[in-house]
Each structure stands twice: as C-alpha cells, then as structure tokens.
Design a protein around this motif. Structure first.
Motif, mmCIF file in Angstrom:
data_model
loop_
_atom_site.group_PDB
_atom_site.id
_atom_site.type_symbol
_atom_site.label_atom_id
_atom_site.label_comp_id
_atom_site.label_asym_id
_atom_site.label_seq_id
_atom_site.Cartn_x
_atom_site.Cartn_y
_atom_site.Cartn_z
ATOM 1 N N VAL A 80 0.823 -1.216 0.000
ATOM 2 C CA VAL A 80 0.000 0.000 0.000
ATOM 3 C C VAL A 80 0.859 1.270 0.000
ATOM 4 O O VAL A 80 0.620 2.183 -0.805
ATOM 5 N N PRO A 81 1.882 1.383 0.858
ATOM 6 C CA PRO A 81 2.734 2.577 0.800
ATOM 7 C C PRO A 81 3.448 2.732 -0.543
ATOM 8 O O PRO A 81 3.637 3.856 -1.030
ATOM 9 N N LYS A 82 3.837 1.614 -1.150
ATOM 10 C CA LYS A 82 4.514 1.678 -2.443
ATOM 11 C C LYS A 82 3.582 2.223 -3.526
ATOM 12 O O LYS A 82 3.986 3.040 -4.363
ATOM 13 N N ILE A 83 2.335 1.769 -3.509
ATOM 14 C CA ILE A 83 1.378 2.236 -4.512
ATOM 15 C C ILE A 83 1.044 3.705 -4.286
ATOM 16 O O ILE A 83 0.919 4.485 -5.243
ATOM 17 N N SER A 84 0.921 4.098 -3.032
ATOM 18 C CA SER A 84 0.649 5.510 -2.721
ATOM 19 C C SER A 84 1.777 6.400 -3.229
ATOM 20 O O SER A 84 1.537 7.468 -3.814
ATOM 21 N N ALA A 85 3.014 5.950 -3.042
ATOM 22 C CA ALA A 85 4.165 6.718 -3.520
ATOM 23 C C ALA A 85 4.174 6.792 -5.043
ATOM 24 O O ALA A 85 4.537 7.823 -5.627
ATOM 25 N N LEU A 86 3.749 5.713 -5.691
ATOM 26 C CA LEU A 86 3.673 5.699 -7.155
ATOM 27 C C LEU A 86 2.680 6.737 -7.656
ATOM 28 O O LEU A 86 2.949 7.459 -8.623
ATOM 29 N N MET A 87 1.528 6.829 -6.994
ATOM 30 C CA MET A 87 0.515 7.799 -7.407
ATOM 31 C C MET A 87 1.014 9.232 -7.201
ATOM 32 O O MET A 87 0.757 10.117 -8.017
ATOM 33 N N GLN A 88 1.740 9.457 -6.135
ATOM 34 C CA GLN A 88 2.268 10.793 -5.869
ATOM 35 C C GLN A 88 3.361 11.167 -6.867
ATOM 36 O O GLN A 88 3.473 12.317 -7.283
ATOM 37 N N LYS A 89 4.132 10.184 -7.272
ATOM 38 C CA LYS A 89 5.188 10.434 -8.253
ATOM 39 C C LYS A 89 4.599 10.814 -9.598
ATOM 40 O O LYS A 89 5.164 11.617 -10.344
ATOM 41 N N ASP A 92 4.726 8.405 -15.986
ATOM 42 C CA ASP A 92 4.271 7.414 -16.963
ATOM 43 C C ASP A 92 5.213 6.219 -17.060
ATOM 44 O O ASP A 92 4.836 5.171 -17.585
ATOM 45 N N THR A 93 6.436 6.372 -16.595
ATOM 46 C CA THR A 93 7.423 5.300 -16.734
ATOM 47 C C THR A 93 7.682 4.545 -15.432
ATOM 48 O O THR A 93 8.298 3.482 -15.451
ATOM 49 N N ALA A 94 7.225 5.095 -14.312
ATOM 50 C CA ALA A 94 7.495 4.462 -13.017
ATOM 51 C C ALA A 94 6.637 3.212 -12.827
ATOM 52 O O ALA A 94 5.459 3.177 -13.194
ATOM 53 N N THR A 95 7.240 2.188 -12.252
ATOM 54 C CA THR A 95 6.555 0.935 -11.947
ATOM 55 C C THR A 95 6.934 0.497 -10.542
ATOM 56 O O THR A 95 8.083 0.653 -10.130
ATOM 57 N N VAL A 96 5.979 -0.045 -9.826
ATOM 58 C CA VAL A 96 6.223 -0.573 -8.482
ATOM 59 C C VAL A 96 5.923 -2.069 -8.493
ATOM 60 O O VAL A 96 4.905 -2.499 -9.039
ATOM 61 N N SER A 97 6.817 -2.860 -7.899
ATOM 62 C CA SER A 97 6.624 -4.308 -7.817
ATOM 63 C C SER A 97 6.574 -4.740 -6.358
ATOM 64 O O SER A 97 7.245 -4.149 -5.502
ATOM 65 N N PHE A 98 5.789 -5.776 -6.088
ATOM 66 C CA PHE A 98 5.633 -6.252 -4.715
ATOM 67 C C PHE A 98 5.085 -7.677 -4.740
ATOM 68 O O PHE A 98 4.527 -8.127 -5.744
ATOM 69 N N TYR A 99 5.260 -8.373 -3.619
ATOM 70 C CA TYR A 99 4.747 -9.732 -3.491
ATOM 71 C C TYR A 99 3.405 -9.721 -2.769
ATOM 72 O O TYR A 99 3.177 -8.928 -1.853
ATOM 73 N N GLN A 100 2.524 -10.626 -3.213
ATOM 74 C CA GLN A 100 1.210 -10.783 -2.591
ATOM 75 C C GLN A 100 0.889 -12.266 -2.449
ATOM 76 O O GLN A 100 1.306 -13.083 -3.272
ATOM 77 N N LEU A 114 4.069 -12.292 -7.779
ATOM 78 C CA LEU A 114 4.792 -11.031 -7.928
ATOM 79 C C LEU A 114 3.954 -10.129 -8.820
ATOM 80 O O LEU A 114 3.637 -10.487 -9.955
ATOM 81 N N SER A 115 3.589 -8.966 -8.296
ATOM 82 C CA SER A 115 2.743 -8.031 -9.036
ATOM 83 C C SER A 115 3.505 -6.748 -9.331
ATOM 84 O O SER A 115 4.293 -6.277 -8.505
ATOM 85 N N SER A 116 3.261 -6.198 -10.511
ATOM 86 C CA SER A 116 3.860 -4.921 -10.906
ATOM 87 C C SER A 116 2.742 -3.998 -11.365
ATOM 88 O O SER A 116 1.868 -4.407 -12.135
ATOM 89 N N ILE A 117 2.773 -2.748 -10.895
ATOM 90 C CA ILE A 117 1.696 -1.807 -11.176
ATOM 91 C C ILE A 117 2.257 -0.498 -11.720
ATOM 92 O O ILE A 117 3.347 -0.063 -11.323
ATOM 93 N N ARG A 118 1.514 0.105 -12.640
ATOM 94 C CA ARG A 118 1.873 1.411 -13.177
ATOM 95 C C ARG A 118 0.600 2.129 -13.627
ATOM 96 O O ARG A 118 -0.481 1.539 -13.660
ATOM 97 N N ILE A 119 0.727 3.402 -13.986
ATOM 98 C CA ILE A 119 -0.420 4.181 -14.447
ATOM 99 C C ILE A 119 -0.774 3.768 -15.877
ATOM 100 O O ILE A 119 0.100 3.667 -16.738
ATOM 101 N N PHE A 120 -2.057 3.533 -16.114
ATOM 102 C CA PHE A 120 -2.529 3.108 -17.428
ATOM 103 C C PHE A 120 -3.270 4.229 -18.162
ATOM 104 O O PHE A 120 -3.166 4.365 -19.382
ATOM 105 N N MET A 121 -4.012 5.048 -17.413
ATOM 106 C CA MET A 121 -4.818 6.102 -18.043
ATOM 107 C C MET A 121 -4.951 7.283 -17.091
ATOM 108 O O MET A 121 -5.004 7.115 -15.872
#
Length: 228
Positions: A80-89, A92-100, A114-121
């Motif tokens: 959750v903190p990683k995704i929040s930081a991604l949204m604040q950043k 378009d090129t930043a990606t966050v990866s984490f285990y679930q 292993l999941s990786s998330i980035r902005i799509f739209m």
C-alpha cells in the motif's frame, strides 16, 4: 465480448477495449483499477478463471470485499505505501513491484505472486485515473528462472567446447545424435546403411575428439549443439 462496470465513461471503455485482446495474451493476470475507489474495472480471462468468478460478480464487489476474499491482509503493509508513492510520483514510466499472497477457490493454501503496477490512463487534468497491474505466480517465475539457468549452462558449454565439436565430421555428428538418442550400434548401422563395426569406430573417434567418457556427456554435446 468484454463487459465493463456501468460507472466507466465511454473514453475509459474505449481505452480498455483497445487493449483487452493483448491483455488476454499475457502469461500473467492483468488487472485494471479505477483509483477513484480502487475498484476493478477489468481483469483478463486468466484471472477470472483462476478466481472462478464472472465479470459481473467481480465488478459488483467493493475493493474491501475483493481483498478480504482473495488476499492476505498482512501483505498490505508492504504494497500500500509503495502504490501511494507511485501515485504521488505521477510518472508514466514508473513501476512498483511487490509480493502478494492469494487464495484461490480450489485450494486452501496461500500462493505467492509477484505483481507490478503502473499508471494506465489519466483524466483530462492529467491525474492518474486507471492503473494496470500484471501478476505472475512465483512458481511460474521459478520455472522460467530454472529454464534460463539451463539455457545459460548450455550456452557456456557450447562456447567452452566448440573447438572440440568442430573436429567432428558430418558423419560423426550424425552418429553423435543417434548415440544421444540411445540407439545401439546395430540400430545406427541399419539406419545409415553401414556396418556395426564402422559405427563402433566412429564411436571411439567421437569420444576421443570430444574427450568424453559417458553417454551423459555425449548427450550434453548433442543438446548444446542442437542435434537433438
């Protein structure tokens, strides 16, 4: 035909529709979230099949219900903190990866992904609107890593033993292949229309040129140099 939650605008629907065919070809599971409430607005067919859920049922779930049903809540402290930081950043090129850890309906066991998330739209103001997540089972990753290790090992073997292999004639390479396939001298002789004695002579020459002492070593040459 893919369906969408009613709340999506026509622009959002069109954006997802343009990519949904390619999403279903990806080896992992693709999930799109509407970050206004973090609800799911698309999941690829692989994910729907794994969760044994329909699009309609999935889209009717709140984010809280979805995560409570399929995810280990303890993992949220990491991602959750990683995704929040991604949204604040807001890049378009930043990606966050984490285990679930996920639990599927057909098994009581947690399974690591292993999941990786980035902005799509983005919306009209340039703010993040939809994210894309690609999730891959860790077991599948281990399989790919093991395969990569085998390929690397064979590549190193090829480079280190190319000089020896280049000493073999075309006929010896053919017989090397047959030996690696487990054929006897008589079987090889019948197939190549030569005598078993000639095959035995080729066997000795092959072992001397390659400096091999076992059938296993012969097989390594055959695999590395694409004879089998």
């Amino acid at each position: 035909m893919v369906s969408f939650p009613n709340k999506l605008t026509e622009e959002m629907r069109q954006k997802i529709f343009e990519h949904q065919a390619s999403f279903n070809l990806i080896s992992g599971v693709v999930i799109l979230h509407d970050i206004r409430d973090w609800s799911i607005v698309f999941m690829s067919e692989r994910g729907l099949n794994d969760l044994k859920i329909s699009e309609e049922e999935l889209y009717s779930m709140t984010n809280e219900v979805y995560h409570a049903r399929f995810f280990n809540a303890d993992d949220a402290a990491d991602y959750v903190p990683k995704i929040s930081a991604l949204m604040q950043k807001n890049s378009d090129t930043a990606t966050v990866s984490f285990y679930q850890q996920l639990k599927f309906p057909d098994s009581p066991q947690w399974r690591w992904h292993l999941s990786s998330i980035r902005i799509f739209m983005r919306d009209d103001d340039g703010k993040p609107l939809i994210t894309i997540t690609i999730s891959i089972p860790v077991d599948a990753m281990h399989h790919m890593a093991a395969k990569a290790d085998r390929l690397l090992e064979e590549n190193n073997f090829l480079r280190n033993n190319y000089t020896n292999f280049s000493k073999l004639s075309k006929r010896e390479q053919t017989i090397l292949r047959e030996i690696a396939l487990g054929k006897s001298s008589i079987e090889i002789a019948d197939e190549l229309c030569i005598s078993p004695t000639t095959v035995d002579t080729h066997r000795r020459n092959i072992r001397e040129k390659l400096n091999t002492k076992s059938s296993f070593e012969i097989s390594k040459y055959a695999r590395a140099f694409d004879l089998i």
